[in-house]
Design an enzyme around this catalytic site. Structure first.
Site: not given
Length: 212
Positions: A114, A117-118
């Site tokens: 990603c 972000c995550s």
């Protein structure tokens, strides 16, 4: 894939750990306060996190992959419409509103990241590892995937095509690793023991059946 990064994350996902009002920071502050007052044991907290990161969480995805290894019809259904399969199996939880499964083959290796972000399929893989959330992994695996994978212990053949899948708030990805040779006749339960969290992110292969 990695040539399209305009995937519209929710605004509160952008580096929330720098925002003092973000949930991550507030949870850390609360944890520190509870430990300071003797109301929480940091070792038990760490053990619980490890359990959800490596055991309970990833085993949901591992069982799904193992069943697909053992059932070619299920495998194709997962690749065609993972959302329908997940719904049929009543798998519920965070961040799996829309899932796509990408299968590794002898000539194609898939990796998930990603970049902003995550975003991560928590309900299938448990808690995301720290390295997955790190700016270094998010930036480098797109630019130099073979180098990053080699540093993580995965050496690919020179002619293997590497495909990078960029998770977003709209779509999460899960990698179906190749089924190891020598597992013919194994039950899905036994096969699931070979499927690791890292193999479902794409930074490792499934475990060696010789160790089972």
């Amino acid at each position: 894939m990695h040539d399209d990064h305009s995937h519209g994350h929710d605004s509160d996902h952008h580096h929330s750990h720098h925002d003092p009002t973000s949930p991550d920071v507030r949870v850390e502050a609360l944890e520190d306060l509870l430990i300071e007052k003797g109301l929480a044991d940091p070792e038990r907290i760490d053990a619980t996190i490890r359990r959800f990161s490596h055991d309970i969480g990833p085993m949901i995805g591992a069982r799904l992959v193992a069943q697909a290894w053992a059932d070619s019809d299920l495998r194709q259904r997962l690749l065609d419409d993972a959302d329908a399969v997940v719904a049929d199996m009543d798998i519920r939880g965070a961040e799996i509103e829309h899932i796509e499964v990408k299968a590794n083959t002898p000539s194609i290796h898939n990796v998930v990241v990603c970049t902003l972000c995550s975003c991560y399929p928590w309900a299938l893989l448990g808690l995301p590892p720290n390295w997955y959330k790190s700016p270094e992994y998010r930036a480098r695996v797109v630019r130099e995937p073979r180098t990053v994978l080699a540093e993580m212990g995965l050496e690919l053949e020179p002619d293997t095509e590497v495909r990078i899948w960029d998770s977003s708030s709209e779509t999460r990805f899960l990698v179906m690793p190749e089924r190891p040779a020598g597992t013919e006749g194994w039950t899905a339960e036994r096969l699931a023991e070979l499927v690791t969290r890292d193999s479902m992110i794409g930074v490792a292969r499934a475990a060696d059946p010789g160790g089972q």
